[in-house]
Design a protein around this motif. Structure first.
Motif, mmCIF file in Angstrom:
data_model
loop_
_atom_site.group_PDB
_atom_site.id
_atom_site.type_symbol
_atom_site.label_atom_id
_atom_site.label_comp_id
_atom_site.label_asym_id
_atom_site.label_seq_id
_atom_site.Cartn_x
_atom_site.Cartn_y
_atom_site.Cartn_z
ATOM 1 N N ASP A 29 0.826 -1.207 0.000
ATOM 2 C CA ASP A 29 0.000 0.000 0.000
ATOM 3 C C ASP A 29 0.863 1.260 0.000
ATOM 4 O O ASP A 29 0.591 2.216 -0.736
ATOM 5 C CB ASP A 29 -0.925 0.019 1.219
ATOM 6 N N LEU A 49 2.372 1.776 -3.427
ATOM 7 C CA LEU A 49 1.354 2.268 -4.360
ATOM 8 C C LEU A 49 0.985 3.717 -4.070
ATOM 9 O O LEU A 49 0.805 4.516 -4.990
ATOM 10 C CB LEU A 49 0.107 1.383 -4.309
ATOM 11 N N ASP A 50 0.881 4.073 -2.784
ATOM 12 C CA ASP A 50 0.590 5.453 -2.417
ATOM 13 C C ASP A 50 1.679 6.387 -2.924
ATOM 14 O O ASP A 50 1.404 7.481 -3.415
ATOM 15 C CB ASP A 50 0.451 5.601 -0.900
ATOM 16 N N LEU A 79 3.603 5.879 -5.545
ATOM 17 C CA LEU A 79 3.455 5.983 -6.996
ATOM 18 C C LEU A 79 2.359 6.969 -7.382
ATOM 19 O O LEU A 79 2.468 7.685 -8.369
ATOM 20 C CB LEU A 79 3.111 4.618 -7.607
ATOM 21 N N ALA A 80 1.300 6.989 -6.583
ATOM 22 C CA ALA A 80 0.164 7.859 -6.869
ATOM 23 C C ALA A 80 0.397 9.292 -6.391
ATOM 24 O O ALA A 80 -0.420 10.165 -6.639
ATOM 25 C CB ALA A 80 -1.093 7.286 -6.212
ATOM 26 N N GLY A 81 1.511 9.518 -5.695
ATOM 27 C CA GLY A 81 1.799 10.850 -5.192
ATOM 28 C C GLY A 81 1.015 11.191 -3.946
ATOM 29 O O GLY A 81 0.888 12.355 -3.590
ATOM 30 N N LEU A 82 0.474 10.177 -3.280
ATOM 31 C CA LEU A 82 -0.275 10.406 -2.052
ATOM 32 C C LEU A 82 0.689 10.563 -0.891
ATOM 33 O O LEU A 82 1.794 10.039 -0.905
ATOM 34 C CB LEU A 82 -1.223 9.235 -1.780
#
Length: 116
Positions: A66, A69-70, A72-75
């Motif tokens: 997670d 992935l966060d 990668l998403a710029g979160l």
């Protein structure tokens, strides 16, 4: 507790708790892939809980997947504790203790200012 008309109790469905540690097949499925080949191309590495016997099968930490992935998403990726068992995979571009220390210092300063 109110009595039921027939004298029987209803049963609740068992709680389904998703596992935190995933096999390679589960991790690939969690990422949306049918095969495990994708796992060779991500920075998150599996961990072993033991060298032999129960826990010796390498498993992927769902929280690390997670976090990766966060990132990668710029979160915003919250600081995670690192027990030294891993290489910091999936913790974002910086994700180190300095970031956690800075975040804590900012929180502490805000609490001190509001307590006045």
């Amino acid at each position: 507790m109110p009595a039921l008309a027939s004298g029987t109790m209803t049963r609740r469905a068992p709680v389904q708790i998703p596992p935190r540690l995933l096999t390679a097949e589960q991790a690939a499925s969690y990422l949306g892939y049918a095969t495990t080949g994708v796992l060779a191309n991500i920075p998150v590495r599996p961990r072993r809980m033991a060298l032999s016997g129960p826990g010796s099968q390498p498993k992927y930490d769902r929280a690390e997947l997670d976090a990766w992935l966060d990132g990668l998403a710029g979160l915003s990726v919250p600081a995670a504790s690192n027990d030294g068992a891993g290489q910091g995979a999936g913790r974002g571009p910086s994700g180190g203790a300095d970031d956690a220390d800075a975040a804590f210092a900012a929180w502490k300063a805000g609490k001190a200012g509001g307590a006045g």
